[in-house]
Scaffold this active site. Structure first.
Site, PDB file in Angstrom:
ATOM      1  N   GLU A  67      -6.453   0.028  -8.430  1.00 30.04           N
ATOM      2  CA  GLU A  67      -7.368  -0.941  -9.075  1.00 30.04           C
ATOM      3  C   GLU A  67      -8.634  -0.268  -9.577  1.00 30.04           C
ATOM      4  O   GLU A  67      -9.720  -0.864  -9.542  1.00 30.04           O
ATOM      5  CB  GLU A  67      -7.757  -2.065  -8.112  1.00 30.04           C
ATOM      6  CG  GLU A  67      -6.799  -3.191  -8.017  1.00 30.04           C
ATOM      7  CD  GLU A  67      -6.117  -3.519  -9.307  1.00 30.04           C
ATOM      8  OE1 GLU A  67      -6.798  -3.588 -10.338  1.00 30.04           O
ATOM      9  OE2 GLU A  67      -4.899  -3.682  -9.294  1.00 30.04           O
TER      10      GLU A  67
HETATM   11  C1  LIG Z   1       0.454   3.156  -3.931  1.00 31.98           C
HETATM   12  C2  LIG Z   1      -0.037   2.920  -5.318  1.00 31.98           C
HETATM   13  C3  LIG Z   1       0.134   1.684  -5.911  1.00 31.98           C
HETATM   14  C4  LIG Z   1      -0.264   1.468  -7.225  1.00 31.98           C
HETATM   15  N1  LIG Z   1      -0.011   0.256  -7.832  1.00 31.98           N
HETATM   16  C5  LIG Z   1      -0.203   0.131  -9.173  1.00 31.98           C
HETATM   17  C6  LIG Z   1       0.249  -1.027  -9.883  1.00 31.98           C
HETATM   18  O1  LIG Z   1       0.788  -1.965  -9.298  1.00 31.98           O
HETATM   19  N2  LIG Z   1       0.084  -1.066 -11.232  1.00 31.98           N
HETATM   20  C7  LIG Z   1      -0.498  -0.046 -11.924  1.00 31.98           C
HETATM   21  O2  LIG Z   1      -0.595  -0.140 -13.151  1.00 31.98           O
HETATM   22  N3  LIG Z   1      -0.969   1.057 -11.282  1.00 31.98           N
HETATM   23  C8  LIG Z   1      -0.824   1.166  -9.937  1.00 31.98           C
HETATM   24  N4  LIG Z   1      -1.261   2.289  -9.278  1.00 31.98           N
HETATM   25  C9  LIG Z   1      -1.928   3.335 -10.032  1.00 31.98           C
HETATM   26  C10 LIG Z   1      -3.412   3.424  -9.729  1.00 31.98           C
HETATM   27  O3  LIG Z   1      -4.086   2.331 -10.274  1.00 31.98           O
HETATM   28  C11 LIG Z   1      -3.887   4.802 -10.254  1.00 31.98           C
HETATM   29  O4  LIG Z   1      -3.370   5.768  -9.379  1.00 31.98           O
HETATM   30  C12 LIG Z   1      -5.407   4.873 -10.336  1.00 31.98           C
HETATM   31  O5  LIG Z   1      -5.886   4.048 -11.358  1.00 31.98           O
HETATM   32  C13 LIG Z   1      -5.890   6.292 -10.602  1.00 31.98           C
HETATM   33  O6  LIG Z   1      -5.198   6.884 -11.663  1.00 31.98           O
HETATM   34  P1  LIG Z   1      -4.540   8.314 -11.464  1.00 31.98           P
HETATM   35  O7  LIG Z   1      -3.692   8.279 -10.248  1.00 31.98           O
HETATM   36  O8  LIG Z   1      -3.878   8.726 -12.732  1.00 31.98           O
HETATM   37  O9  LIG Z   1      -5.729   9.281 -11.148  1.00 31.98           O
HETATM   38  P2  LIG Z   1      -6.680  10.026 -12.258  1.00 31.98           P
HETATM   39  O10 LIG Z   1      -7.093   9.046 -13.294  1.00 31.98           O
HETATM   40  O11 LIG Z   1      -5.962  11.255 -12.683  1.00 31.98           O
HETATM   41  O12 LIG Z   1      -7.926  10.370 -11.373  1.00 31.98           O
HETATM   42  C14 LIG Z   1      -8.022  11.545 -10.558  1.00 31.98           C
HETATM   43  C15 LIG Z   1      -9.485  11.697 -10.092  1.00 31.98           C
HETATM   44  O13 LIG Z   1     -10.323  11.862 -11.247  1.00 31.98           O
HETATM   45  C16 LIG Z   1     -11.327  10.858 -11.272  1.00 31.98           C
HETATM   46  N5  LIG Z   1     -11.559  10.453 -12.670  1.00 31.98           N
HETATM   47  C17 LIG Z   1     -10.639  10.151 -13.606  1.00 31.98           C
HETATM   48  N6  LIG Z   1     -11.254   9.787 -14.752  1.00 31.98           N
HETATM   49  C18 LIG Z   1     -12.578   9.851 -14.521  1.00 31.98           C
HETATM   50  C19 LIG Z   1     -13.740   9.579 -15.297  1.00 31.98           C
HETATM   51  N7  LIG Z   1     -13.670   9.138 -16.552  1.00 31.98           N
HETATM   52  N8  LIG Z   1     -14.927   9.767 -14.725  1.00 31.98           N
HETATM   53  C20 LIG Z   1     -15.046  10.186 -13.447  1.00 31.98           C
HETATM   54  N9  LIG Z   1     -13.997  10.443 -12.664  1.00 31.98           N
HETATM   55  C21 LIG Z   1     -12.775  10.275 -13.199  1.00 31.98           C
HETATM   56  C22 LIG Z   1     -10.786   9.707 -10.432  1.00 31.98           C
HETATM   57  O14 LIG Z   1     -11.822   8.905  -9.887  1.00 31.98           O
HETATM   58  C23 LIG Z   1     -10.011  10.463  -9.356  1.00 31.98           C
HETATM   59  O15 LIG Z   1     -10.893  10.881  -8.342  1.00 31.98           O
HETATM   60  C24 LIG Z   1      -0.904   2.507  -7.945  1.00 31.98           C
HETATM   61  C25 LIG Z   1      -1.119   3.742  -7.327  1.00 31.98           C
HETATM   62  C26 LIG Z   1      -0.679   3.966  -6.047  1.00 31.98           C
HETATM   63  C27 LIG Z   1      -0.882   5.328  -5.445  1.00 31.98           C
END
Ligand SMILES: Cc1cc2nc3c(=O)[nH]c(=O)nc-3n(C[C@H](O)[C@H](O)[C@H](O)COP(=O)(O)OP(=O)(O)OC[C@H]3O[C@@H](n4cnc5c(N)ncnc54)[C@H](O)[C@@H]3O)c2cc1C
Length: 563
Positions: free
Chosen positions: A422
């Site tokens: 989220e």
């Molecule tokens: C168990 C689980 C359930 C989930 N359920 C859903 C779901 O139902 N539907 C859905 O759509 N998604 C879902 N997700 C996905 C989840 O919302 C994402 O994992 C989350 O939004 C982070 O994206 P990412 O994993 O690509 O991390 P990234 O975006 O790659 O982030 C990696 C790190 O970089 C930081 N970062 C990234 N961009 C920036 C920025 N612009 N400025 C500063 N810091 C930044 C982040 O804060 C984090 O610390 C789920 C994930 C998990 C693990």
């Protein structure tokens, strides 16, 4: 001792600390009387304590499985879900005209708090459906509403949210899923989504996916994104699940925790979908769902913190090392701090829910702005509290905390993802110092003024505590004024500590209110003293970090970091 829903604590907060009374005084929510609140909390608590909580280990030890393309949920989950649906718990705050109870969101938040403590993996399913109901209610056509809302609200069908793709996580605008018009008002949706919670299950007759995708002429980035309803089974002429849509679960993720909640890789292969709201309006509609879910995810953290606290409290009374370990000062410190943190985070989440309800019931912009300001704080602080309290819960257990059979470790593993999904807590913090301060800090200053006025009024009853809260609010106000003059890069560099400081001040404010309501020497006054004297001072260190800006961080080059 097994999990017991914190009914009395929730009732106390809604009576004395974050009063529900102004919400019940509106025409829209006139039914939310004290009696209704009692009945809802008491009935929901029975379901949580007797049906959901006993299954928490099943979810951990027997994760959901993908068998022949269908997700089989953990043992007992289907039967428990049926009771959630039959009790009407999915639709607590959904519109009456579609079969919901029509109660304030605050009631749904209180129930979700109890359900998260009982069984987070299972609770995530109705939570996502609630978010979808909210998005459809505000953005879908009447046709979609009439077909889907009654089934979602009754719990017969469930809802998911499909944003994330391998290259599009926090940067949702990078998504590649396509939606081609079929010429008959429907669309063909093609693409891969990852990490989709409850992307399938055997608990409901249909699974309704809200999918973000781009039309052929959609602009790059978030501006060109539209939202589509893509059901697992296409509704037939009677609105019942008909032929299977062209979509499938490719695999389930192996996770650190939350094993009972299937996290799916989804493939949409020309799946039939219906647009929700207009072309390129997908992000606005999805934000409705995400805002609801953000507060709820904060509440997930609080629920887990409650469960972890209760387990640690029991262990500390049973375990003897020279004497029951609860009699050792350091163990007492951990337990008192855990309890004080849960109270603060819970009050902030309920204050956010009350602001949302007041905004809906009165249309008053000030309430809407308050809700928007509090949402990222409630999400990040609630989930940080879940992580910190469950970590302390392990510590209280000593070596047994590291051994899975106590269940203390499961809370820690399960809650970890709540700070990530989220929108990560980093993204929440940037939202607070960025978008939520676009009003020049108006909503923040108005809230801080209330905190200061309350503290001034409390000086007679509890001078030491009230003075400390007033001083902290004043310092935060000054810092906020300074911060608004900084550029975004500097604000972002300090956003996480700034949010923590803000939450600390609000937590202290609500503790003070509770202490004044119950009086000097009362249980809540003693708990407030723990929070205000021992935990509130951390806000100053957080603000010092927040003031450092970005320069020093970038002065340390990538080479320096790699050396
Ligand atoms: C168990 C689980 C359930 C989930 N359920 C859903 C779901 O139902 N539907 C859905 O759509 N998604 C879902 N997700 C996905 C989840 O919302 C994402 O994992 C989350 O939004 C982070 O994206 P990412 O994993 O690509 O991390 P990234 O975006 O790659 O982030 C990696 C790190 O970089 C930081 N970062 C990234 N961009 C920036 C920025 N612009 N400025 C500063 N810091 C930044 C982040 O804060 C984090 O610390 C789920 C994930 C998990 C693990």
């Amino acid at each position: 001792m097994s999990y017991r829903s914190p009914v009395a604590e929730l009732r106390f907060i809604l009576d004395k600390v974050v009063p529900l009374a102004p919400v019940s005084a509106t025409e829209k929510f006139a039914e939310a009387t004290g009696e209704t609140v009692d009945a809802i909390l008491t009935e929901a608590a029975k379901l949580c304590d007797e049906v959901m909580a006993p299954l928490i280990r099943n979810g951990d030890l027997h994760p959901a499985k993908l068998e022949n393309g269908v997700v089989r949920s953990s043992p007992g989950f289907k039967e428990a879900y049926e009771q959630i649906a039959e009790g009407g718990w999915v639709g607590i705050s959904s519109p009456v005209e579609y079969g919901g109870m029509g109660l304030p969101l605050t009631m749904a938040i209180a129930v979700n708090d109890m359900m998260s403590g009982a069984n987070l993996a299972l609770q995530l399913n109705p939570l996502l459906t609630q978010g979808q109901i909210d998005a459809l209610e505000h953005h879908a056509s009447d046709e979609i509403k009439e077909l889907y809302l009654p089934k979602l609200i009754s719990g017969e069908w469930s809802g998911t949210m499909n944003l994330t793709e391998p290259q599009a996580g926090s940067d949702v605008g990078a998504l590649r899923t396509k939606a081609e018009p079929n010429g008959d008002g429907t669309y063909s949706v093609t693409g891969q989504k990852i990490f989709i919670s409850w992307g399938d299950s055997d608990m409901t007759k249909n699974v309704c996916h809200l999918v973000l995708a781009r039309l052929p002429d959609g602009a790059p980035g978030t501006k060109g994104i539209s939202l589509f309803m893509v059901p697992k089974y296409l509704p037939d002429a009677n609105g019942e699940p008909g032929v299977a849509n062209s979509l499938k679960v490719v695999s389930l993720e192996h996770k650190m925790g939350l094993h009972g909640s299937p996290t799916c890789v989804m493939s949409f292969e020309g799946a039939k979908g219906w647009m929700v709201d207009g072309p390129n309006k997908g992000m606005a509609a999805m934000f409705t769902m995400m805002n609801n879910a953000r507060l709820n995810v904060g509440v997930e953290g609080i629920g887990i913190a409650e469960g972890a606290y209760q387990k640690a409290l029991q262990y500390a009374q049973d375990r003897v090392q020279f004497k029951p370990i609860i009699e050792h000062a350091d163990v007492r410190r951990m337990l008192a701090s855990m309890k004080a943190e849960v109270f603060a985070a819970r009050s902030i989440a309920l204050a956010c829910a009350v602001a949302i309800d007041m905004g809906h019931a009165t249309g008053d912009e000030a309430w809407t702005a308050r809700a928007a300001l509090l949402t990222p704080i409630a999400k990040a602080y609630g989930t940080d509290t879940g992580m910190w309290v469950s970590d302390q819960g392990i510590q209280v257990h000593g070596g047994m905390g590291f051994i899975e059979e106590t269940g203390a470790a499961q809370y820690f593993r399960d809650v970890r993802v709540t700070a990530i999904y989220e929108g990560t807590n980093g993204i929440q913090s940037m939202d607070l110092v960025g978008r939520k301060m676009m009003d020049g800090g108006k909503a923040a200053f108005r809230l801080l003024q209330e905190v200061e006025e309350d503290a001034k009024a409390g000086r007679e009853a509890l001078p030491d505590l009230a003075d400390a809260v007033w001083q902290a609010a004043e310092t935060l106000r000054e810092h906020t004024e300074w911060m608004i003059g900084q550029d975004m890069q500097d604000r972002f560099a300090g956003s996480v500590p700034y949010l923590k400081a803000f939450a600390r001040v609000l937590g202290a404010h609500f503790h003070l209110r509770a202490a004044i309501a119950e009086g000097a020497g009362s249980r809540h006054a003693k708990l407030a003293a723990v929070y205000i004297r021992r935990l509130l001072p951390q806000f100053a260190a957080a603000l010092a970090e927040a003031r450092e800006g970005a320069e020093g961080l970038y002065a340390l080059s990538v080479e320096d970091l790699s050396a």
